[in-house]
Design an enzyme around this catalytic site. Sequence first.
Site, PDB file in Angstrom:
ATOM      1  N   ARG A   1      53.730  18.922  -5.557  1.00  0.00           N
ATOM      2  CA  ARG A   1      54.526  20.058  -6.407  1.00  0.00           C
ATOM      3  C   ARG A   1      55.348  19.348  -7.591  1.00  0.00           C
ATOM      4  NH1 ARG A   1      56.574  23.629  -2.064  1.00  0.00           N
ATOM      5  NH2 ARG A   1      58.719  23.717  -3.199  1.00  0.00           N
TER       6      ARG A   1
ATOM      7  N   LYS B   1      72.367  26.625  12.977  1.00  0.00           N
ATOM      8  CA  LYS B   1      70.983  26.059  13.593  1.00  0.00           C
ATOM      9  C   LYS B   1      71.292  25.427  14.723  1.00  0.00           C
ATOM     10  CE  LYS B   1      67.624  23.257  11.397  1.00  0.00           C
ATOM     11  NZ  LYS B   1      67.169  22.466  10.151  1.00  0.00           N
TER      12      LYS B   1
ATOM     13  N   GLU C   1      61.332  18.644  -6.079  1.00  0.00           N
ATOM     14  CA  GLU C   1      60.444  17.609  -6.232  1.00  0.00           C
ATOM     15  C   GLU C   1      60.170  17.416  -7.727  1.00  0.00           C
ATOM     16  OE1 GLU C   1      59.351  19.054  -2.117  1.00  0.00           O
ATOM     17  OE2 GLU C   1      59.548  20.183  -4.143  1.00  0.00           O
TER      18      GLU C   1
END
Length: 628
Positions: free
Chosen positions: A398, A284, A370
């Site tokens: 969610r 990244k 979640e």
Amino acid sequence: MTTNLADYPLLAQINTPKELRNLPQQQLKSVSNELRSFLLNSVSKSSGHFASGLGTIELTVALHYVYNTPFDHLIWDVGHQAYPHKILTGRRDQLHTIRQKDGLHPFPWREESEYDVLSVGHSSTSISAALGLAVAAEKEGLNRKTVAVIGDGAMTAGMAFEALNHAGDINKDMLVILNDNEMSISQNVGALNNHLAKMLSGSFYAGLREGGKKILGNIPPIKELASRAEEHLKGMIVPSTFFEELGFNYIGPIDGHDVNGLVATIRNMRNLKGPQILHIATKKGKGYQAAEQDPIKYHAVPKFNPKDTHLPKAKPSLPTYSQIFGDWLCKTAEVDEKLVAVTPAMGEGSGMVEFSKRFPEQYFDVAIAEQHAITYAAGLAIGGQKPVVAIYSTFLQRGYDQLIHDIAIQNLPVMFAVDRAGIVGADGATHQGSFDLSFLRCIPNMVIMAPANERECQLMLNTGYRLGSPSVVRYPRGCGTGETLPNIDETIEIGKGRIIIDDQEQQGEKIALLSFGSMLAEAKIAAEALGANLVDMRFVKPLDIALIEQLAQSHDVLVTVEDNAIAGGAGSAVNEYVLAKRVLSQNVSLLNIGLPDHFIKHGTQQEVHQELGLDSQGIIDKILKFIG
């Protein structure tokens, strides 16, 4: 903002992937270098998601080079990593408008481009959607290919594994690329990430395998047992076997920054039958040292000078609500060791960094999960702990079944600190906190509080934490108003609002504004301009019915103001009570001001509020139009 395309001679020729595919393969490395430079130059001038895109440059080039997009379907998970994809698919010259009002959407968006197969903002949806597309492609019979790129922490969510399990079972042709960059927005957590990180590098597996062969290999009756034991061991340690047990053909890991190696491998895999996994290793922030060293800080950036080694410091401002929540966590944990804080991979965004360092035994980042976060909190509560779930409004969606089934039905003392409620701004429709009041207030046993400022926020956190039943404190993205914070033991009475303006000498039609949450400051400006009265309702559930009846008896018009969908929101709760109790016999009229019944696009909070008539002038205009 204009970019000199003369600095990007190859990229300037690529207006669609077709032009990319016309280039000889030996030029792809140069294309990748130009693309990385263009992304750095553009985002540094306009702001936006940054480090993820730098990590997918070569992958994006390889995918569009090998696959016949848009006929072949390419799906990006989340979308932070899709800026290079936007650049190569006809949006290069508009990239500087990304995340700005009327500009490019921050994520892949079907309305924006035929190359964006799936509109996306939340994680872990790509494999499920890709499998559906693969089944549809098989029925279509045109040899259309389907690819899903998942990474950036999205493999930590249960939905990804549900999709893998189904895909392996029905054996359709599709390619899943696991972009393993060892990072999410917050650092990835969980056993799976540790498992992938250690995959083939450990001497434990190699030594145990070879040792087992020497000991068991010379004993014919148990050669088969030794082989089975080896396969079982591989399944516990090597990701290839893990995915193969799910029915996927696994290849990798390979270097995700070797564009020619990616092209060769993806080209080979393009025509393989059945579900395929290609595991690539990327970095990244690749190509920009500061982002490589601190990809969390460079995940999303303001405008900055690429030649500087640090991002510009934000101008001094009042603390954000997230920081106020984090401060409350620390102050409460100092006096109560039973406090436990749970977050689904948003520790930084939710203001929990200091708490995680000071109270590591009371802090749980459960990854992008979640549903698990909420039921895990249920278990903590049953076990005598005092869980606080820090979650964004849009992510709470969610975990809705768990909220009802595992928290509310059992009336468990779990408090939800719901961040980013209301309009959030640049992330657009997938991240606007438009619906939490609507989907929460219909659930029995819930106490729902909406603070108007940071003092009220901490009072409500104190109150909800001590309540002994499910509670919600929902607060906006952005800074407080400079109010003095209360003591940690100060609470407020459940279901009681507060009067802000009480003018008994109103002229003309008597108007009362009922403000819920962060709209109070704009509502106050409007009330003063109109000579109206104003109350801060504080509670969406239970409502302050005594106050509502008092206002209905002494006013001609009641106006509710909220930063939530009108449909089913706080204003709807007032309507329901007034109608049910026949308070309308007092000849009072009702006006609800809030978010309209459509998905709200990106722009700054101020721009969106102004456009929707939720600033003070918009409130004034709506009221004057209503009273005619």
